[in-house]
Scaffold this motif. Structure first.
Motif, PDB file in Angstrom:
ATOM      1  N   GLN A  21      14.023  -2.029  10.536  1.00 47.92           N
ATOM      2  CA  GLN A  21      13.994  -2.567   9.175  1.00 47.92           C
ATOM      3  C   GLN A  21      15.320  -3.172   8.725  1.00 47.92           C
ATOM      4  OE1 GLN A  21      11.320  -2.920   7.261  1.00 47.92           O
ATOM      5  NE2 GLN A  21      10.073  -2.033   8.864  1.00 47.92           N
ATOM      6  N   VAL A  22      16.441  -2.676   9.237  1.00 50.94           N
ATOM      7  CA  VAL A  22      17.746  -3.174   8.780  1.00 50.94           C
ATOM      8  C   VAL A  22      18.400  -4.063   9.833  1.00 50.94           C
ATOM      9  CG1 VAL A  22      20.051  -2.515   7.991  1.00 50.94           C
ATOM     10  CG2 VAL A  22      18.070  -1.202   7.244  1.00 50.94           C
ATOM     11  N   ALA A  57      13.514 -10.609  10.063  1.00 47.83           N
ATOM     12  CA  ALA A  57      12.198  -9.964  10.045  1.00 47.83           C
ATOM     13  C   ALA A  57      12.212  -8.740  10.939  1.00 47.83           C
ATOM     14  CB  ALA A  57      11.124 -10.932  10.506  1.00 47.83           C
ATOM     15  N   SER A  58      11.403  -7.762  10.574  1.00 45.76           N
ATOM     16  CA  SER A  58      11.189  -6.608  11.448  1.00 45.76           C
ATOM     17  C   SER A  58      10.172  -7.018  12.514  1.00 45.76           C
ATOM     18  CB  SER A  58      10.669  -5.431  10.631  1.00 45.76           C
ATOM     19  OG  SER A  58       9.413  -5.746  10.068  1.00 45.76           O
ATOM     20  N   ALA A  59       9.884  -6.127  13.434  1.00 43.40           N
ATOM     21  CA  ALA A  59       8.947  -6.450  14.519  1.00 43.40           C
ATOM     22  C   ALA A  59       7.568  -6.830  13.972  1.00 43.40           C
ATOM     23  CB  ALA A  59       8.837  -5.273  15.482  1.00 43.40           C
ATOM     24  N   GLY A  60       7.049  -6.057  13.026  1.00 43.41           N
ATOM     25  CA  GLY A  60       5.736  -6.363  12.454  1.00 43.41           C
ATOM     26  C   GLY A  60       5.733  -7.675  11.687  1.00 43.41           C
ATOM     27  N   LYS A  61       6.809  -7.959  10.979  1.00 34.01           N
ATOM     28  CA  LYS A  61       6.904  -9.214  10.235  1.00 34.01           C
ATOM     29  C   LYS A  61       7.002 -10.409  11.184  1.00 34.01           C
ATOM     30  CE  LYS A  61       8.958  -7.141   6.166  1.00 34.01           C
ATOM     31  NZ  LYS A  61       8.945  -5.778   6.670  1.00 34.01           N
ATOM     32  N   VAL A  83      12.149 -12.316   5.748  1.00 37.04           N
ATOM     33  CA  VAL A  83      12.806 -11.710   4.600  1.00 37.04           C
ATOM     34  C   VAL A  83      13.974 -12.607   4.233  1.00 37.04           C
ATOM     35  CG1 VAL A  83      14.051  -9.676   3.759  1.00 37.04           C
ATOM     36  CG2 VAL A  83      12.146  -9.401   5.341  1.00 37.04           C
ATOM     37  N   ILE A  84      14.030 -13.008   2.955  1.00 35.78           N
ATOM     38  CA  ILE A  84      15.095 -13.898   2.498  1.00 35.78           C
ATOM     39  C   ILE A  84      15.825 -13.280   1.310  1.00 35.78           C
ATOM     40  CG2 ILE A  84      13.958 -16.006   3.303  1.00 35.78           C
ATOM     41  CD1 ILE A  84      13.128 -16.472   0.334  1.00 35.78           C
ATOM     42  N   ARG A  85      17.021 -13.768   1.067  1.00 37.55           N
ATOM     43  CA  ARG A  85      17.805 -13.351  -0.091  1.00 37.55           C
ATOM     44  C   ARG A  85      17.465 -14.299  -1.239  1.00 37.55           C
ATOM     45  NH1 ARG A  85      23.108 -14.228   1.784  1.00 37.55           N
ATOM     46  NH2 ARG A  85      22.829 -16.382   1.140  1.00 37.55           N
ATOM     47  N   LEU A  86      17.366 -13.731  -2.422  1.00 40.79           N
ATOM     48  CA  LEU A  86      17.131 -14.547  -3.605  1.00 40.79           C
ATOM     49  C   LEU A  86      18.458 -14.833  -4.273  1.00 40.79           C
ATOM     50  CD1 LEU A  86      13.998 -12.805  -5.094  1.00 40.79           C
ATOM     51  CD2 LEU A  86      14.105 -14.910  -3.796  1.00 40.79           C
ATOM     52  N   PRO A 115      19.587 -12.103   4.181  1.00 39.45           N
ATOM     53  CA  PRO A 115      19.986 -10.944   3.381  1.00 39.45           C
ATOM     54  C   PRO A 115      21.113 -10.163   4.057  1.00 39.45           C
ATOM     55  CG  PRO A 115      17.841 -10.577   4.365  1.00 39.45           C
ATOM     56  CD  PRO A 115      18.242 -11.978   4.707  1.00 39.45           C
ATOM     57  N   GLY A 116      21.947  -9.532   3.245  1.00 40.13           N
ATOM     58  CA  GLY A 116      23.069  -8.756   3.757  1.00 40.13           C
ATOM     59  C   GLY A 116      22.675  -7.327   4.104  1.00 40.13           C
ATOM     60  N   PHE A 117      23.660  -6.591   4.612  1.00 38.55           N
ATOM     61  CA  PHE A 117      23.430  -5.223   5.070  1.00 38.55           C
ATOM     62  C   PHE A 117      23.038  -4.291   3.925  1.00 38.55           C
ATOM     63  CE2 PHE A 117      25.061  -0.978   6.224  1.00 38.55           C
ATOM     64  CZ  PHE A 117      24.322  -0.773   7.380  1.00 38.55           C
ATOM     65  N   ARG A 118      23.784  -4.326   2.830  1.00 39.75           N
ATOM     66  CA  ARG A 118      23.528  -3.395   1.713  1.00 39.75           C
ATOM     67  C   ARG A 118      22.128  -3.558   1.108  1.00 39.75           C
ATOM     68  NH1 ARG A 118      25.073  -2.895  -4.053  1.00 39.75           N
ATOM     69  NH2 ARG A 118      25.266  -0.672  -4.412  1.00 39.75           N
ATOM     70  N   PRO A 119      21.690  -4.792   0.776  1.00 34.21           N
ATOM     71  CA  PRO A 119      20.325  -4.923   0.249  1.00 34.21           C
ATOM     72  C   PRO A 119      19.254  -4.451   1.225  1.00 34.21           C
ATOM     73  CG  PRO A 119      21.566  -6.937  -0.154  1.00 34.21           C
ATOM     74  CD  PRO A 119      22.412  -6.074   0.718  1.00 34.21           C
ATOM     75  N   LEU A 120      19.469  -4.661   2.507  1.00 32.25           N
ATOM     76  CA  LEU A 120      18.481  -4.222   3.494  1.00 32.25           C
ATOM     77  C   LEU A 120      18.455  -2.695   3.610  1.00 32.25           C
ATOM     78  CD1 LEU A 120      18.931  -6.926   6.267  1.00 32.25           C
ATOM     79  CD2 LEU A 120      17.059  -6.688   4.630  1.00 32.25           C
TER      80      LEU A 120
END
Length: 149
Positions: free
Chosen positions: A50-51, A59-63, A70-73, A79-84
């Motif tokens: 997930q991270v 993306a994770s494996a399922g994604k 997964v994108i940053r808004l 996306p960075g480490f902390r939000p993930l």
């Protein structure tokens, strides 16, 4: 629907890999050790999927299988480490408790929303990130590149 299928695939793949790894401990007859090992391996594998994988390929494996990224808004960046990590902890600790909380609270009829609360965004996500289809992300980037400055 893709998001939910991706989560299901992530869970299945994580449990499958950990089940194969722990099988030797269960066969040895040491149950307490096997349970502790199972929980530790699930947490490590879940974090890596997930991270770390999401940081590397969005993306994770399922994604990845379901074509979700997964994108940053608000800029659709990586996306960075902390939000993930916040998203991972949210999914690991808070979300599993929700069915229990729903069962404990009385059912509320369709009424007005509580004052001061916003309606839930079904496409939103925690920590300033969002899940989108890969094709939509490509279309968005093409539109931004083609926009006159």
């Amino acid at each position: 629907m893709r998001r939910f299928l991706a989560v299901g695939l992530d869970c299945y793949l994580c449990l499958l890999v950990v089940g194969l790894l722990v099988r030797s401990c269960v066969d040895s007859g040491v149950t307490g050790r096997a349970v502790a090992l199972l929980v530790a391996q699930l947490a490590v594998l879940s974090f890596a999927n997930q991270v770390l994988l999401t940081m590397a390929v969005r993306a994770s494996a399922g994604k990845l299988i379901m074509g979700v990224r997964v994108i940053r808004l608000p800029d659709a960046g990586r996306p960075g480490f902390r939000p993930l990590v916040l998203r991972w902890l949210y999914g690991l600790l808070w979300l599993p408790s929700q069915p229990w909380r729903r069962l404990r609270t009385p059912a509320a009829g369709p009424g007005p929303e509580c004052p001061g609360t916003r309606p839930a965004d079904p496409h939103g996500d925690l920590a300033g990130v969002r899940q989108v289809r890969r094709s939509d992300l490509r279309s968005y980037r093409a539109a931004v590149r083609g926009r006159p400055h």
